[in-house]
Scaffold this motif. Structure first.
Motif, PDB file in Angstrom:
ATOM      1  N   SER A   7      54.822   2.855  -2.380  1.00 55.87           N
ATOM      2  CA  SER A   7      53.771   3.802  -1.971  1.00 55.87           C
ATOM      3  C   SER A   7      52.440   3.473  -2.646  1.00 55.87           C
ATOM      4  O   SER A   7      51.375   3.557  -2.022  1.00 55.87           O
ATOM      5  CB  SER A   7      54.188   5.228  -2.319  1.00 55.87           C
ATOM      6  N   TRP A   8      52.492   3.114  -3.917  1.00 53.51           N
ATOM      7  CA  TRP A   8      51.277   2.723  -4.645  1.00 53.51           C
ATOM      8  C   TRP A   8      50.605   1.540  -3.957  1.00 53.51           C
ATOM      9  O   TRP A   8      49.390   1.556  -3.714  1.00 53.51           O
ATOM     10  CB  TRP A   8      51.649   2.397  -6.087  1.00 53.51           C
ATOM     11  N   LEU A   9      51.366   0.520  -3.602  1.00 57.59           N
ATOM     12  CA  LEU A   9      50.782  -0.673  -2.988  1.00 57.59           C
ATOM     13  C   LEU A   9      50.263  -0.383  -1.579  1.00 57.59           C
ATOM     14  O   LEU A   9      49.253  -0.958  -1.161  1.00 57.59           O
ATOM     15  CB  LEU A   9      51.804  -1.804  -2.970  1.00 57.59           C
ATOM     16  N   ILE A  10      50.930   0.511  -0.843  1.00 59.85           N
ATOM     17  CA  ILE A  10      50.409   0.901   0.470  1.00 59.85           C
ATOM     18  C   ILE A  10      49.060   1.596   0.312  1.00 59.85           C
ATOM     19  O   ILE A  10      48.103   1.326   1.049  1.00 59.85           O
ATOM     20  CB  ILE A  10      51.403   1.820   1.203  1.00 59.85           C
ATOM     21  N   LEU A  11      48.974   2.510  -0.654  1.00 53.35           N
ATOM     22  CA  LEU A  11      47.706   3.213  -0.898  1.00 53.35           C
ATOM     23  C   LEU A  11      46.619   2.238  -1.344  1.00 53.35           C
ATOM     24  O   LEU A  11      45.461   2.332  -0.913  1.00 53.35           O
ATOM     25  CB  LEU A  11      47.912   4.298  -1.948  1.00 53.35           C
ATOM     26  N   ALA A  12      46.982   1.288  -2.219  1.00 52.88           N
ATOM     27  CA  ALA A  12      46.005   0.297  -2.675  1.00 52.88           C
ATOM     28  C   ALA A  12      45.545  -0.578  -1.509  1.00 52.88           C
ATOM     29  O   ALA A  12      44.352  -0.883  -1.376  1.00 52.88           O
ATOM     30  CB  ALA A  12      46.619  -0.568  -3.774  1.00 52.88           C
ATOM     31  N   PHE A  13      46.478  -0.989  -0.664  1.00 55.95           N
ATOM     32  CA  PHE A  13      46.147  -1.800   0.514  1.00 55.95           C
ATOM     33  C   PHE A  13      45.200  -1.032   1.428  1.00 55.95           C
ATOM     34  O   PHE A  13      44.235  -1.573   1.971  1.00 55.95           O
ATOM     35  CB  PHE A  13      47.436  -2.167   1.245  1.00 55.95           C
ATOM     36  N   THR A  14      45.478   0.273   1.586  1.00 55.50           N
ATOM     37  CA  THR A  14      44.623   1.124   2.424  1.00 55.50           C
ATOM     38  C   THR A  14      43.220   1.235   1.837  1.00 55.50           C
ATOM     39  O   THR A  14      42.216   1.123   2.567  1.00 55.50           O
ATOM     40  CB  THR A  14      45.242   2.526   2.561  1.00 55.50           C
ATOM     41  N   MET A  15      43.118   1.467   0.530  1.00 54.42           N
ATOM     42  CA  MET A  15      41.811   1.578  -0.112  1.00 54.42           C
ATOM     43  C   MET A  15      41.024   0.280   0.000  1.00 54.42           C
ATOM     44  O   MET A  15      39.818   0.281   0.276  1.00 54.42           O
ATOM     45  CB  MET A  15      41.968   1.979  -1.577  1.00 54.42           C
ATOM     46  N   PHE A  16      41.706  -0.840  -0.231  1.00 53.89           N
ATOM     47  CA  PHE A  16      41.020  -2.133  -0.131  1.00 53.89           C
ATOM     48  C   PHE A  16      40.522  -2.373   1.291  1.00 53.89           C
ATOM     49  O   PHE A  16      39.364  -2.780   1.499  1.00 53.89           O
ATOM     50  CB  PHE A  16      41.961  -3.262  -0.542  1.00 53.89           C
ATOM     51  N   ALA A  46      40.888  -0.446  -5.859  1.00 54.89           N
ATOM     52  CA  ALA A  46      41.957  -0.084  -4.932  1.00 54.89           C
ATOM     53  C   ALA A  46      43.295   0.036  -5.663  1.00 54.89           C
ATOM     54  O   ALA A  46      44.052   0.988  -5.441  1.00 54.89           O
ATOM     55  CB  ALA A  46      42.053  -1.117  -3.815  1.00 54.89           C
ATOM     56  N   LEU A  47      43.586  -0.909  -6.546  1.00 53.47           N
ATOM     57  CA  LEU A  47      44.841  -0.862  -7.296  1.00 53.47           C
ATOM     58  C   LEU A  47      44.891   0.358  -8.219  1.00 53.47           C
ATOM     59  O   LEU A  47      45.897   1.081  -8.276  1.00 53.47           O
ATOM     60  CB  LEU A  47      45.021  -2.144  -8.097  1.00 53.47           C
ATOM     61  N   LEU A  48      43.802   0.593  -8.947  1.00 54.75           N
ATOM     62  CA  LEU A  48      43.779   1.742  -9.855  1.00 54.75           C
ATOM     63  C   LEU A  48      43.766   3.063  -9.089  1.00 54.75           C
ATOM     64  O   LEU A  48      44.438   4.024  -9.472  1.00 54.75           O
ATOM     65  CB  LEU A  48      42.561   1.650 -10.778  1.00 54.75           C
ATOM     66  N   GLY A  49      43.000   3.109  -7.998  1.00 58.11           N
ATOM     67  CA  GLY A  49      42.932   4.338  -7.208  1.00 58.11           C
ATOM     68  C   GLY A  49      44.252   4.655  -6.539  1.00 58.11           C
ATOM     69  O   GLY A  49      44.685   5.816  -6.516  1.00 58.11           O
ATOM     70  N   GLY A  50      44.911   3.642  -5.975  1.00 59.22           N
ATOM     71  CA  GLY A  50      46.213   3.870  -5.356  1.00 59.22           C
ATOM     72  C   GLY A  50      47.232   4.364  -6.364  1.00 59.22           C
ATOM     73  O   GLY A  50      48.030   5.266  -6.078  1.00 59.22           O
ATOM     74  N   PHE A  51      47.199   3.792  -7.572  1.00 60.27           N
ATOM     75  CA  PHE A  51      48.101   4.239  -8.635  1.00 60.27           C
ATOM     76  C   PHE A  51      47.814   5.698  -8.994  1.00 60.27           C
ATOM     77  O   PHE A  51      48.741   6.499  -9.162  1.00 60.27           O
ATOM     78  CB  PHE A  51      47.942   3.348  -9.867  1.00 60.27           C
ATOM     79  N   ALA A  52      46.539   6.058  -9.111  1.00 63.35           N
ATOM     80  CA  ALA A  52      46.165   7.427  -9.489  1.00 63.35           C
ATOM     81  C   ALA A  52      46.629   8.428  -8.439  1.00 63.35           C
ATOM     82  O   ALA A  52      47.127   9.517  -8.771  1.00 63.35           O
ATOM     83  CB  ALA A  52      44.653   7.516  -9.684  1.00 63.35           C
ATOM     84  N   ILE A  53      46.474   8.093  -7.150  1.00 63.97           N
ATOM     85  CA  ILE A  53      46.900   9.009  -6.082  1.00 63.97           C
ATOM     86  C   ILE A  53      48.411   9.202  -6.129  1.00 63.97           C
ATOM     87  O   ILE A  53      48.914  10.331  -6.095  1.00 63.97           O
ATOM     88  CB  ILE A  53      46.477   8.462  -4.701  1.00 63.97           C
ATOM     89  N   ALA A  54      49.151   8.102  -6.200  1.00 59.72           N
ATOM     90  CA  ALA A  54      50.611   8.189  -6.215  1.00 59.72           C
ATOM     91  C   ALA A  54      51.102   8.947  -7.446  1.00 59.72           C
ATOM     92  O   ALA A  54      52.019   9.782  -7.357  1.00 59.72           O
ATOM     93  CB  ALA A  54      51.216   6.791  -6.165  1.00 59.72           C
ATOM     94  N   ALA A  55      50.509   8.673  -8.605  1.00 59.89           N
ATOM     95  CA  ALA A  55      50.930   9.335  -9.835  1.00 59.89           C
ATOM     96  C   ALA A  55      50.639  10.832  -9.787  1.00 59.89           C
ATOM     97  O   ALA A  55      51.451  11.652 -10.239  1.00 59.89           O
ATOM     98  CB  ALA A  55      50.221   8.702 -11.034  1.00 59.89           C
ATOM     99  N   ALA A  56      49.485  11.216  -9.233  1.00 55.54           N
ATOM    100  CA  ALA A  56      49.131  12.633  -9.158  1.00 55.54           C
ATOM    101  C   ALA A  56      50.103  13.403  -8.266  1.00 55.54           C
ATOM    102  O   ALA A  56      50.552  14.504  -8.612  1.00 55.54           O
ATOM    103  CB  ALA A  56      47.699  12.782  -8.644  1.00 55.54           C
ATOM    104  N   VAL A  57      50.446  12.825  -7.114  1.00 61.75           N
ATOM    105  CA  VAL A  57      51.300  13.523  -6.151  1.00 61.75           C
ATOM    106  C   VAL A  57      52.758  13.543  -6.595  1.00 61.75           C
ATOM    107  O   VAL A  57      53.455  14.552  -6.442  1.00 61.75           O
ATOM    108  CB  VAL A  57      51.165  12.861  -4.754  1.00 61.75           C
TER     109      VAL A  57
END
Length: 355
Positions: free
Chosen positions: A233-242, A208-219
């Protein structure tokens, strides 16, 4: 010879209907047939849920601030015309001055400000609160102004970022986090079947942490589509993935191999169309607009949206929704972990000592 013939005769007789059913039921064909039916139904429901929510957005109670002088006749005519044009769905709230109305807009209590004065009507909309709502209000305002002979000035006082003119980028990154969250949990179940409960949760946190970082970095960094408050935004995405991954893990614990059915239903069929990301909540069917706020996809979109566009006026509610789903999912998984199909068998201590 006769014994051999009898044996061949017994083996050669056609199986009975009951024997055929037992073979079908106990083999791979029954679950394969069920999956065929489930995939077909899910495809239809997937298309239907998005079409129902987004094909014909209709306004349902759009809150708007009204700042007007009582003696301004044109202002009242304009308001009545707007209510008629929007089928009485404009929920007007009186504010004594422009500053109070703007504060309500920044706090997302209203979607527009109608300010009437002797010189006409100023209609302020907020594209960041929903491009579809802002477009609908602006178009209706111009048409009503022409019909009533009122000079109307439409201004977007909270515009979307240039790289995301329709406001869909935040919806898509949240959608990516939701889907990759439960797909990651599925892959852990398939390829890392032997993980014990604590290990499974730890690896869910990791991807979740790595995936959220990858999504935020790509966009943000790579495409430059949206200027994100990166860490938040990274932590929100990671929280969502988890959360999404643990929701699947919970259902996997309770339902075994059929866990994908409720996960897909909650997170995709119901959660994503009702999230308010593609079509703002005031334009969704009213039931979906209320349900979506309580589901992880809607909470993720809401948290991301306020983080990007409404710094200083953010809500704790979407974070509480994500936390509640994550906590319940982790608790169910941990309490009934013996039912989860994964994990390693533990060697009893006395057996290990004997060896």
């Amino acid at each position: 010879m006769s014994g051999s013939s009898e044996r061949h005769g017994a083996h050669g007789r056609p199986p009975t209907l009951r024997e055929r059913w037992e073979a079908y039921k106990n083999g791979p064909f029954l679950p394969a047939t069920v999956l065929v039916l489930i995939v077909a139904a899910a495809a239809g429901l997937f298309a239907g849920s998005y079409t129902y929510a987004m094909a014909n957005p209709t306004p349902h109670r759009i809150p708007a601030a009204l700042v007007t002088e009582p003696e301004v006749r044109g202002g009242r005519e304009f308001v009545l015309g707007m209510e008629k044009a929007l089928d009485a769905s404009l929920d007007l709230r009186d504010y004594p001055d422009a500053a109070g109305a703007r504060r309500a807009l920044d706090e997302q209590k209203v979607f527009a400000i109608v300010r009437a004065s002797g010189g006409g009507v100023a209609l302020h909309v907020a594209g960041a609160s929903g491009a579809s709502v802002a477009e609908l209000l602006g178009k209706a305002g111009v048409e009503v102004g022409d019909a009533t002979g009122t000079e109307v000035t439409v201004r977007d006082v909270k515009p979307l970022q240039r790289g995301d003119p329709r406001g869909l980028a935040l919806f898509y990154i949240s959608l990516a986090a939701v889907i990759m969250g439960f797909l990651g949990a599925i892959q852990l179940s398939v390829h890392a079947h032997g993980l014990n409960p604590a290990e499974r949760i730890a690896f869910t946190v990791a991807y979740a942490l790595l995936g959220g970082f990858a999504i935020a970095a790509a966009v943000d960094w790579w495409l430059g589509a949206v200027d994100l408050p990166f860490v938040q935004s990274w932590l929100i995405l990671a929280f969502t993935m988890f959360t999404s991954g643990m929701v699947f893990t919970m259902f996997n614990t309770l339902m075994g191999r059929w866990a994908m059915i409720p996960t897909w239903g909650v997170m995709v069929l119901l959660g994503n169309p009702s999230s308010g990301g593609a079509v703002s909540w005031p334009l969704l069917p009213s039931a979906l607009g209320h349900i979506g706020r309580w589901l992880p996809p809607g909470a993720s979109v809401n948290a991301q949206h306020t983080a990007v566009y409404y710094q200083g006026h953010q809500f704790v509610f979407p974070y509480l929704v994500l936390a509640a789903w994550a906590l319940v999912s982790c608790t169910v998984f941990w309490v009934w972990r013996h039912r989860h199909p994964g994990g390693r068998a533990r060697t009893p201590e006395h057996a290990a000592a004997a060896t």
